[in-house]
Structure formats: structure tokens, C-alpha cells
Design an enzyme around this catalytic site. Structure first.
Site, PDB file in Angstrom:
ATOM      1  N   SER A  62      11.164   6.001   3.994  1.00 25.47           N
ATOM      2  CA  SER A  62      10.581   4.641   4.479  1.00 25.47           C
ATOM      3  C   SER A  62      11.467   3.693   3.987  1.00 25.47           C
ATOM      4  O   SER A  62      12.133   3.598   2.773  1.00 25.47           O
ATOM      5  CB  SER A  62       9.333   4.268   3.617  1.00 25.47           C
ATOM      6  OG  SER A  62       8.219   5.158   3.909  1.00 25.47           O
ATOM      7  N   GLU A  84      13.283  -1.123   0.852  1.00 24.29           N
ATOM      8  CA  GLU A  84      12.638  -0.201  -0.190  1.00 24.29           C
ATOM      9  C   GLU A  84      14.082   0.564  -0.632  1.00 24.29           C
ATOM     10  O   GLU A  84      14.020   1.027  -2.179  1.00 24.29           O
ATOM     11  CB  GLU A  84      11.661   0.724   0.255  1.00 24.29           C
ATOM     12  CG  GLU A  84      11.009   1.570  -1.027  1.00 24.29           C
ATOM     13  CD  GLU A  84      10.798   3.095  -0.410  1.00 24.29           C
ATOM     14  OE1 GLU A  84      11.871   3.806  -0.655  1.00 24.29           O
ATOM     15  OE2 GLU A  84       9.690   3.508  -0.118  1.00 24.29           O
ATOM     16  N   ARG A 111       5.864   1.463  -5.902  1.00 21.68           N
ATOM     17  CA  ARG A 111       7.546   1.711  -5.582  1.00 21.68           C
ATOM     18  C   ARG A 111       8.434   0.807  -6.643  1.00 21.68           C
ATOM     19  O   ARG A 111       9.137   0.068  -6.204  1.00 21.68           O
ATOM     20  CB  ARG A 111       7.861   1.237  -4.250  1.00 21.68           C
ATOM     21  CG  ARG A 111       7.240   2.167  -3.063  1.00 21.68           C
ATOM     22  CD  ARG A 111       8.000   3.650  -3.138  1.00 21.68           C
ATOM     23  NE  ARG A 111       7.684   4.460  -2.107  1.00 21.68           N
ATOM     24  CZ  ARG A 111       6.559   5.085  -1.852  1.00 21.68           C
ATOM     25  NH1 ARG A 111       5.637   5.020  -2.779  1.00 21.68           N
ATOM     26  NH2 ARG A 111       6.215   5.622  -0.722  1.00 21.68           N
TER      27      ARG A 111
HETATM   28  N1  EPU Z   1       1.622   3.266  11.436  1.00 20.56           N
HETATM   29  C1  EPU Z   1       1.924   2.600  12.696  1.00 20.56           C
HETATM   30  N2  EPU Z   1       2.954   2.826  13.211  1.00 20.56           N
HETATM   31  C2  EPU Z   1       3.981   3.460  12.776  1.00 20.56           C
HETATM   32  C3  EPU Z   1       3.956   4.053  11.372  1.00 20.56           C
HETATM   33  C4  EPU Z   1       2.667   3.995  10.762  1.00 20.56           C
HETATM   34  O1  EPU Z   1       0.692   2.115  13.229  1.00 20.56           O
HETATM   35  O2  EPU Z   1       5.083   3.562  13.073  1.00 20.56           O
HETATM   36  C5  EPU Z   1       0.376   3.029  10.936  1.00 20.56           C
HETATM   37  C6  EPU Z   1      -0.393   4.431  10.855  1.00 20.56           C
HETATM   38  O3  EPU Z   1      -1.148   4.829  11.907  1.00 20.56           O
HETATM   39  C7  EPU Z   1      -1.322   4.228   9.722  1.00 20.56           C
HETATM   40  C8  EPU Z   1      -0.363   3.451   8.642  1.00 20.56           C
HETATM   41  O4  EPU Z   1       0.486   2.922   9.315  1.00 20.56           O
HETATM   42  O5  EPU Z   1      -2.426   3.814   9.862  1.00 20.56           O
HETATM   43  C9  EPU Z   1       0.103   4.145   7.539  1.00 20.56           C
HETATM   44  O6  EPU Z   1       1.115   5.261   7.827  1.00 20.56           O
HETATM   45  P1  EPU Z   1       1.228   6.364   6.893  1.00 20.56           P
HETATM   46  O7  EPU Z   1       0.192   7.161   6.653  1.00 20.56           O
HETATM   47  O8  EPU Z   1       2.434   7.034   7.720  1.00 20.56           O
HETATM   48  O9  EPU Z   1       1.914   5.867   5.547  1.00 20.56           O
HETATM   49  P2  EPU Z   1       3.045   4.492   5.103  1.00 20.56           P
HETATM   50  O10 EPU Z   1       2.355   3.484   4.759  1.00 20.56           O
HETATM   51  O11 EPU Z   1       3.741   4.139   6.761  1.00 20.56           O
HETATM   52  C10 EPU Z   1       3.549   5.313   3.176  1.00 20.56           C
HETATM   53  C11 EPU Z   1       4.749   5.505   2.267  1.00 20.56           C
HETATM   54  C12 EPU Z   1       5.491   7.077   2.757  1.00 20.56           C
HETATM   55  C13 EPU Z   1       4.562   8.054   2.195  1.00 20.56           C
HETATM   56  C14 EPU Z   1       3.112   7.775   3.128  1.00 20.56           C
HETATM   57  C15 EPU Z   1       2.002   8.759   2.871  1.00 20.56           C
HETATM   58  C16 EPU Z   1       5.564   3.418   1.623  1.00 20.56           C
HETATM   59  C17 EPU Z   1       6.939   2.560   1.872  1.00 20.56           C
HETATM   60  N3  EPU Z   1       5.683   4.496   2.463  1.00 20.56           N
HETATM   61  O12 EPU Z   1       4.151   5.137   4.293  1.00 20.56           O
HETATM   62  O13 EPU Z   1       6.547   7.215   1.569  1.00 20.56           O
HETATM   63  O14 EPU Z   1       5.012   9.393   2.582  1.00 20.56           O
HETATM   64  O15 EPU Z   1       2.717   6.514   2.887  1.00 20.56           O
HETATM   65  O16 EPU Z   1       1.461   8.484   1.463  1.00 20.56           O
HETATM   66  O17 EPU Z   1       4.731   3.203   0.759  1.00 20.56           O
HETATM   67  C18 EPU Z   1       9.088   6.786   1.453  1.00 20.56           C
HETATM   68  O18 EPU Z   1       8.808   6.141   0.477  1.00 20.56           O
HETATM   69  O19 EPU Z   1      10.125   7.406   1.710  1.00 20.56           O
HETATM   70  C19 EPU Z   1       7.867   7.472   2.103  1.00 20.56           C
HETATM   71  C20 EPU Z   1       8.072   8.404   3.371  1.00 20.56           C
END
Ligand code: EPU
Length: 337
Positions: free
Chosen positions: A237, A333, A162
Site C-alpha cells: 500500500s 505510507e 501504521r
Molecule cells: N477497494 C476498492 N478499490 C481498490 C482497492 C480496494 O474499491 O482498488 C476497496 C475494497 O473493495 C474493500 C476496501 O477497499 O472494500 C478495502 O480493501 P482491502 O481489503 O484490499 O484492504 P485495503 O484497506 O486496501 C489494507 C492494508 C493492506 C492490507 C489489507 C488487508 C493499508 C494502507 N493497507 O488495505 O496492507 O493487506 O488492508 O488487511 O492499511 C500494506 O500496508 O502494504 C498492505 C498491503
């Protein structure tokens, strides 16, 4: 040039904030004209793309310029590779769909990301195992210091998680005009390593996915847990996933055995969504603002009437409680204006 202009339709949070001046530009000459106007009037500048990564916390006492440059061109490199260039004002998802229709591979994991092509290099957009740096060839920018057009290659953009030069030393200096990607015409590299993609492909009973199948799976996953900004104001995010020193992660693991972490160099990346959820924020609403009930990393304008200031204050409360419980300082972010 419009005066005292509402930016509500131009930010995906849907918050009300006025710009002293606003203009939309469709050519580089129009952009230069607007820049000259800002210089003669000594106005601060705000560049708007899809408005999907900003939070307007107050009125903007300057000139907001919406970049509306359009057009997509292609140039074959060889049998298997094509350079595809999209102007900054092209909608990101429509551009991804255009590439998939032509069977150009490389962007399918980035389906349905809100925003425009021109802002994609700013924060090296990424999702489901792909970041734009993986397929990025170059981008053309207008240098505001001399109004000259220059090209940045992959290395010069210094992409990170990012992050890019455009958020660091280059912040406020360059306007991205167009972005070129190196895509595949066949022999596509299919990326299914992100867990949710595998399970979604199983749900769809697809064994040998095409790039179009990957896109479909990503769209299904995103639609199942991320709010559509057209329906509920949000900017995806709100925070970055923090990376912490290994020793700190191991200490936390003693106290919180379910904490997840992904190795990242000599540090560990921890899902901010999990940290926020553990602090009791998932689905919680204060006034007009809430943390999304299915993905706590996303802050939403729950009633449609939130102000940018309310959303900002809500995010500060989240930062404070994560800091208190885990000793980790979340970084926003979204760009705060
Ligand atoms: N999780 C939780 N609780 C929550 C949300 C997530 O426990 O409320 C846990 C999930 O269970 C999972 C882990 O956190 O084990 C990761 O969750 P997820 O796969 O949803 O991805 P993320 O790390 O929360 C990132 C990006 C997203 C992108 C997804 C998929 C960032 C800041 N965000 O989210 O990007 O779509 O991975 O690759 O890196 C964005 O930047 O706007 C965005 C949506």
C-alpha cells in the site's frame, strides 16, 4: 564498506539509486563500528531492512546500513504461551512460517507481508484483522544518542494504525535489533472476521480452520490481488487509509452513496483504494509507473525502469485528484528518501 553502491537490489520498488557508502552488519559490534565511521565522516544515515517500505527518489549522500542480524529464540512462559524473539534481519514471512511450523499462533494473519522483522514495529504492520501490536511483547533497540541497548515494551512503542514512536519522536534515533512476540502454543485465537478470509475459507471448504489454514487463506488472498515484489516492483500500500470526521463522511455519503467507511473512534476510516479507483486511477499507467490493476492502493514500477522521482510524481497526482474529488488528503505510507 563499499562506495558508490547501487541500492537497486535493496528496495522492493527496484529503483536505481546509489549510496555514497554502504555496509551490511550482522552483529551489534559491526553496527557500532559503522556508526562510529559515520560520525567521524559526518555522514547521514539510512537503515535498510527488507527495503519494502521505502521509495528512493535520489542518490543517498551518506552511509546506508543494511541490518542483517539473524537468529530466532524461544522461551516458554506457561503451557499455552511462548515468547519468540527474532533478530531484526530475519525475513518476516519466513519467520511467520517458522512459527506456524512449530504451531505457535498469533502471526498467521500476517503471512506473506514483505520486509524484515526489524521494521515490523516501525509502522505496526497489519493485515486481515491483526496488527503486530496484538502479539507484541517488546523490542530491543540501539539508541543512537548514546550507543546503548534499551528495551521498549508495548506501551512505550505507542502503536497506532501504521504508526509507532519510531515514526514519531523516536524517528531516526533508534535502530531495532530484535523483536519479541507473545504467541500461543494451543487454544489459538482464530481471527476470521476480515470478510475476505471467511470467503476464502469457504472456497477451500474449511469449516474449523487451524492457524495454518488461516495462513493459507491469507496467502491465497494476497497472491490473488497484490503483486509479488520479486516480479513487479512495489512497496505494498502506497498510502494509508485516511480517517475523516463523521460529519465529512456523512456529507460525502450524500454525494457518493457507495462510499464505504469503518468507524474509528469519533472518525471514520475510508478505504483509500476505493477513493483512488473512483478517480479513475486503477490500472492506469503513466510512463513507467502504474496503479495496480487489482488494488489501486499499490503503485507499481510497471516497466521495471521507473525512477523514484517518477513514482513520487505519480503519487502526487493521485493525491491531487483524490483531494479535488473528495476533499480528502491522502498520506503516503511509504518512507520517501
Ligand atoms: N477497494 C476498492 N478499490 C481498490 C482497492 C480496494 O474499491 O482498488 C476497496 C475494497 O473493495 C474493500 C476496501 O477497499 O472494500 C478495502 O480493501 P482491502 O481489503 O484490499 O484492504 P485495503 O484497506 O486496501 C489494507 C492494508 C493492506 C492490507 C489489507 C488487508 C493499508 C494502507 N493497507 O488495505 O496492507 O493487506 O488492508 O488487511 O492499511 C500494506 O500496508 O502494504 C498492505 C498491503
Amino acid at each position: 564498506m563499499q562506495e558508490n553502491f547501487s541500492l537497486q537490489p535493496y528496495n522492493t520498488f527496484g529503483v536505481e539509486a546509489k549510496a555514497r557508502y554502504f555496509t551490511e552488519v550482522s552483529t551489534i559490534d559491526e553496527l557500532k563500528e559503522a556508526l562510529i565511521f559515520s560520525k567521524t565522516q559526518s555522514l547521514q544515515l539510512l537503515f535498510l531492512g527488507g527495503g519494502s517500505n521505502i521509495l528512493l527518489t535520489k542518490d543517498f549522500d551518506g552511509l546506508a546500513i543494511r541490518i542483517n542480524l539473524k537468529g530466532i529464540t524461544e522461551e516458554n512462559i506457561n503451557e499455552n504461551q511462548v515468547l519468540v524473539t527474532a533478530k531484526a534481519g530475519e525475513n518476516w514471512h519466513e519467520f511467520v512460517m517458522y512459527c506456524l511450523q512449530k504451531n505457535f499462533g498469533g502471526l498467521e494473519n500476517l503471512s506473506l507481508i514483505p520486509g524484515n522483522v526489524g521494521t515490523s514495529p516501525m509502522q505496526n504492520i497489519g493485515a486481515y484483522g491483526t496488527e503486530i501490536k496484538d502479539v507484541f511483547a517488546s523490542c530491543k533497540v540501539l539508541d543512537l544518542e548514546n550507543l546503548e541497548v534499551t528495551t521498549f515494551n508495548l506501551e512505550q512503542c505507542r502503536f497506532g494504525y501504521r504508526d509507532s514512536i519510531f515514526k514519531q519522536e523516536g524517528k531516526g534515533r533508534y535502530v531495532i535489533l530484535e523483536v519479541t512476540f507473545t504467541l500461543t502454543r494451543k487454544d489459538h485465537s482464530i481471527k476470521t472476521e476480515y470478510g475476505a478470509i471467511k470467503s476464502e475459507l469457504e472456497n477451500l471448504s474449511i469449516e474449523n480452520p487451524t492457524i495454518q489454514d488461516i495462513s493459507k487463506a491469507v496467502i491465497n488472498i494476497r497472491q490473488s490481488k497484490l503483486p509479488d515484489p520479486k516480479e513487479i516492483g512495489n512497496a505494498g500500500s502506497f498510502f494509508k487509509n485516511p480517517t475523516i470526521p463523521l460529519a465529512q463522511f456523512e456529507d460525502l455519503k450524500q454525494q457518493f452513496e457507495n462510499i464505504q467507511g469503518y468507524p474509528n473512534g469519533d472518525r471514520v476510516k475510508v478505504p483509500a483504494g476505493w477513493l483512488i479507483e473512483q478517480c479513475g486511477w486503477k490500472g492506469k499507467q503513466i510512463g513507467n509507473v502504474a496503479s495496480h490493476k487489482l488494488q489501486s492502493l499499490v503503485i507499481i514500477n510497471a516497466t521495471g525502469n521507473a525512477t523514484g522521482k517518477e513514482i513520487f510524481d505519480f503519487s502526487t497526482e493521485i493525491i491531487n485528484s483524490v483531494k479535488e474529488k473528495f476533499g480528502i488528503e491522502l498520506e503516503r505510507e511509504v518512507n520517501i528518501i
